[in-house]
Design an enzyme around this catalytic site. Structure first.
Site, PDB file in Angstrom:
ATOM      1  CB  SER A  32      -0.869   0.117   1.259  1.00 39.70           C
ATOM      2  OG  SER A  32      -1.587  -1.021   1.496  1.00 39.70           O
ATOM      3  CG  HIS A  63      -3.482  -2.588  -3.830  1.00 48.96           C
ATOM      4  ND1 HIS A  63      -2.408  -3.320  -3.393  1.00 48.96           N
ATOM      5  CD2 HIS A  63      -3.951  -1.950  -2.744  1.00 48.96           C
ATOM      6  CE1 HIS A  63      -2.234  -3.119  -2.096  1.00 48.96           C
ATOM      7  NE2 HIS A  63      -3.171  -2.297  -1.669  1.00 48.96           N
ATOM      8  CG  HIS A  85      -4.410  -7.558   0.855  1.00 50.65           C
ATOM      9  ND1 HIS A  85      -4.513  -6.795  -0.284  1.00 50.65           N
ATOM     10  CD2 HIS A  85      -3.335  -7.092   1.530  1.00 50.65           C
ATOM     11  CE1 HIS A  85      -3.534  -5.894  -0.289  1.00 50.65           C
ATOM     12  NE2 HIS A  85      -2.807  -6.055   0.797  1.00 50.65           N
ATOM     13  CE1 TYR A  87      -8.131  -5.823   2.154  1.00 48.12           C
ATOM     14  CE2 TYR A  87      -6.194  -6.340   3.472  1.00 48.12           C
ATOM     15  CZ  TYR A  87      -6.814  -5.589   2.489  1.00 48.12           C
ATOM     16  OH  TYR A  87      -6.113  -4.603   1.841  1.00 48.12           O
ATOM     17  CD  GLU A  88      -7.817  -7.679  -2.212  1.00 47.36           C
ATOM     18  OE1 GLU A  88      -8.280  -7.244  -3.274  1.00 47.36           O
ATOM     19  OE2 GLU A  88      -6.623  -8.015  -2.057  1.00 47.36           O
ATOM     20  CB  ALA A 115       1.410  -0.062   4.802  1.00 46.85           C
ATOM     21  CG  MET A 213      -4.295  -6.202   7.631  1.00 49.29           C
ATOM     22  SD  MET A 213      -5.652  -5.155   7.073  1.00 49.29           S
ATOM     23  CE  MET A 213      -5.872  -4.091   8.504  1.00 49.29           C
ATOM     24  CB  SER A 214       0.023  -8.176   3.127  1.00 49.37           C
ATOM     25  OG  SER A 214       1.090  -7.314   3.507  1.00 49.37           O
ATOM     26  CG  ASN A 237      -0.870   2.725  11.521  1.00 51.05           C
ATOM     27  OD1 ASN A 237      -0.631   2.249  10.410  1.00 51.05           O
ATOM     28  ND2 ASN A 237      -1.403   2.021  12.490  1.00 51.05           N
ATOM     29  CG  HIS A 249      -6.658   2.958   3.919  1.00 53.35           C
ATOM     30  ND1 HIS A 249      -5.625   2.046   4.067  1.00 53.35           N
ATOM     31  CD2 HIS A 249      -6.803   3.138   2.583  1.00 53.35           C
ATOM     32  CE1 HIS A 249      -5.167   1.708   2.872  1.00 53.35           C
ATOM     33  NE2 HIS A 249      -5.859   2.352   1.946  1.00 53.35           N
TER      34      HIS A 249
HETATM   35  N1  HPA Z   1      -2.684  -2.846  11.404  1.00 51.25           N
HETATM   36  C1  HPA Z   1      -2.721  -3.734  10.389  1.00 51.25           C
HETATM   37  N2  HPA Z   1      -2.327  -3.450   9.164  1.00 51.25           N
HETATM   38  C2  HPA Z   1      -1.855  -2.217   8.935  1.00 51.25           C
HETATM   39  C3  HPA Z   1      -1.790  -1.241   9.934  1.00 51.25           C
HETATM   40  C4  HPA Z   1      -2.232  -1.578  11.243  1.00 51.25           C
HETATM   41  O1  HPA Z   1      -2.189  -0.778  12.195  1.00 51.25           O
HETATM   42  N3  HPA Z   1      -1.269  -0.134   9.366  1.00 51.25           N
HETATM   43  C5  HPA Z   1      -1.022  -0.423   8.066  1.00 51.25           C
HETATM   44  N4  HPA Z   1      -1.380  -1.696   7.795  1.00 51.25           N
END
Ligand code: HPA
Length: 277
Positions: A32, A63, A85, A87-88, A115, A213-214, A237, A249
């Site tokens: 990302s 993406h 991903h 989650y998709e 990320a 998440m990846s 973050n 996001h």
């Molecule tokens: N958690 C999970 N996935 C992420 C985060 C997070 O805080 N930030 C960017 N991808």
């Protein structure tokens, strides 16, 4: 040959035909907000995922969903601009189809970027982290099901999934360029919900430095197929509950934007110094 291997070969043959069978040294997956680097690939051939037989197609905004193949820092690379991903809604084996296709195409090394949320309270958003190891406590695994013996063995070691020799190259590049790099453990959560503060405390107790998440499914499939993996997380973050503010996001994308130049510089240096297998 099983159905999976047949599909992988059809996909790899299609890609090989588009690039005149030029051998590729490094496969790369850009996460990302980090995908712009693909624009710097020279003499590039672009192949939309939708053209490749059996290849999945991305659903996430931001993406791009294409392979960019060409030269970066003097090496022949294949960049996945956009990944898949869990989650998709894709099954894990679909998530790792592209990595396996890379292996069938002859690629032995993989650079994975993402990320991630920062769990380590001594670090700050914008930090880049070389992945030393991962934690996957979610039940699914991309290798669940019949083992494709042509790719690798049923049971295999994960102790060297992120080999020290590649991490050392990354750290040497960071030092030379004055880009501070962390080294730490990435824990997979399924998303798309961000973690709860309690889950983040749990991740910290587990020894994780980052949550995301990846990457983990791809790293497992790559290791299974005998590939070496280097993983880099952009800690966009502080993970949930560390700061007194909600996650969103936009913050992830903003931090990605802020570090994308140093991230790009770092990745290009790593590719230049990569000890090709
Ligand atoms: N958690 C999970 N996935 C992420 C985060 C997070 O805080 N930030 C960017 N991808």
């Amino acid at each position: 040959m099983g159905d999976l291997m047949k599909k992988l070969h059809e996909a790899a043959d299609y890609v090989a035909s588009k690039i005149n069978n030029v051998p590729i040294s490094i496969g790369m997956v850009l996460g990302s907000g980090l995908g712009d680097l693909a624009n710097e690939v020279e003499d590039k051939i672009i192949i939309p995922y939708s053209e490749i037989p059996h290849f999945p197609v991305s659903t996430v905004v931001g993406h791009a969903g294409r392979l960019v193949i060409g030269k970066l820092s003097g090496k022949q690379v294949l960049v996945m601009q956009g990944r898949f991903h869990f989650y998709e809604g894709y099954p894990m084996d679909t998530v790792v189809f592209p990595v396996r296709m890379m292996r069938v195409l002859g690629i032995k090394d993989l650079l994975l970027t993402n990320a991630a949320g920062c769990v380590n309270t001594a670090w700050t958003p914008g930090d880049l982290m070389i992945i030393s190891d991962h934690i996957k406590l979610i039940a699914d695994n991309p290798l669940r099901g019949p083992n494709p013996d042509e790719l690798g063995q049923r049971f295999f070691d994960m102790g060297t999934a992120y080999p020290a020799e590649l991490r050392a190259v990354a750290h040497a590049c960071g030092e030379r360029l004055g880009i501070p790099l962390r080294d730490g453990i990435y824990q997979l959560f399924t998303g798309p919900s961000f973690e709860t503060p309690a889950e983040v405390r749990f991740a910290r107790m587990c020894g994780a430095d980052a949550v995301g998440m990846s990457t983990v499914p791809e790293a497992i499939a790559a290791r299974h197929a005998g590939m070496r993996v280097l993983g880099i997380s952009c800690l966009t973050n502080m993970a949930a509950g560390i700061l007194d503010q909600p996650l969103n996001h936009e913050e992830v994308l903003e931090t990605g934007e802020r570090v994308k130049n140093s991230f790009g510089t770092l990745v290009k240096a790593i590719v230049a110094d990569w000890p090709v297998a």
